[in-house]
Write a protein that holds these residues in place. Structure first.
Motif: not given
Length: 151
Positions: A65, A69-70, A139
């Protein structure tokens, strides 16, 4: 140049562009020594993650998660040097002895209580700036939490 060779080169170039764009924005260092050297050159803090990648549910959740994440990848690329000290339990995930020994030495220094996950932010000299663990949330919230530890 034969036409087929021209098309093959063009297809390889397109494949390369696609593959390169699919790579993560930030890579985890292969060793703590590499992370420390990178931090000294870049001036970025080290994000040292103690993880049980195949048995620790919160560690797995953080990886899926947050770390993947980007939002985190983009932020980490600009702001952190990353190193993950992993402690897998399954034989099939066993680390090479040298890596396991180095991770154990890091745990003795930074994680003597054996908390998982434990995230330690370190200055470029290896001094502890802050410690944290698993926190629920998006995030973006975790990145904000990490940033607050540095300030």
């Amino acid at each position: 140049m034969p036409i087929w060779l021209h098309h093959m080169k063009k297809n390889l170039y397109i494949f390369y562009l696609f593959f390169a764009s699919a790579l993560p924005a930030q890579e985890w260092e292969n060793s703590y020594a590499d992370a420390l050297a990178d931090a000294k050159v870049s001036g970025k803090p080290i994000l040292l993650v103690f993880s049980g990648s195949d048995w620790c549910a919160p560690c797995i959740h953080l990886d899926r998660k947050v770390w993947q994440s980007d939002v985190f990848r983009d932020h980490a690329k600009k702001n952190y040097v990353l190193y993950k000290a992993d402690f897998p339990k399954k034989k099939s995930h066993r680390l090479p002895d040298a890596v396991a020994e180095r991770n154990n030495a890091l745990a003795e220094r930074y994680n003597p209580k054996g908390n998982f996950p434990l995230i330690v932010l370190l200055g470029r000299d290896g001094a502890v700036l802050g410690k944290t663990g698993y926190h629920k949330g998006a995030p973006e919230e975790y990145v904000d939490h990490l940033n607050a530890l540095i300030k």
